[in-house]
Design a protein around this motif. Structure first.
Motif, PDB file in Angstrom:
ATOM      1  N   UNK A   1      -4.195   8.471   2.731  1.00 55.81           N
ATOM      2  CA  UNK A   1      -3.074   9.724   2.487  1.00 55.81           C
ATOM      3  C   UNK A   1      -2.720  10.230   3.686  1.00 55.81           C
ATOM      4  N   UNK A   2      -3.815  10.696   4.514  1.00 55.18           N
ATOM      5  CA  UNK A   2      -3.452  11.336   5.788  1.00 55.18           C
ATOM      6  C   UNK A   2      -2.360  10.519   6.777  1.00 55.18           C
ATOM      7  N   UNK A   3      -2.522   9.031   6.851  1.00 57.25           N
ATOM      8  CA  UNK A   3      -1.550   8.202   7.437  1.00 57.25           C
ATOM      9  C   UNK A   3      -0.236   8.065   6.911  1.00 57.25           C
ATOM     10  N   UNK A   4      -0.061   8.333   5.814  1.00 63.96           N
ATOM     11  CA  UNK A   4       1.192   8.042   4.989  1.00 63.96           C
ATOM     12  C   UNK A   4       1.090   6.611   4.530  1.00 63.96           C
ATOM     13  N   UNK A   5       0.037   6.029   4.225  1.00 62.78           N
ATOM     14  CA  UNK A   5       0.035   4.669   3.638  1.00 62.78           C
ATOM     15  C   UNK A   5       0.355   4.679   2.173  1.00 62.78           C
TER      16      UNK A   5
END
Length: 67
Positions: free
Chosen positions: A27-31
């Motif tokens: 989520x944090x890495x935009x995956x």
């Protein structure tokens, strides 16, 4: 959870077979795409499926073939 198309991070981790912290990192890495659904951040089933495919490809070292 009352909608089978959107998963809370803990449920997404269980479904993907990965630690919950891996889901939070995704989520944090935009995956993965997220939505705000009924006041909570959730992961659409289609986005989770894409992440699972990427993780499986990374684990096997073989590129996925589409088509």
């Amino acid at each position: 959870m009352d909608d089978p198309d959107f998963f809370l991070p803990a449920a997404a981790a269980l479904r993907a077979g990965v630690p919950e912290l891996r889901i939070h990192a995704a989520i944090r890495n935009g995956e993965v795409r997220t939505v705000l659904y009924r006041g909570e951040v959730r992961i659409p089933a289609e986005s989770l499926a894409e992440l699972r495919q990427r993780l499986a490809t990374a684990d096997s070292g073989v590129a996925a073939v589409e088509g």
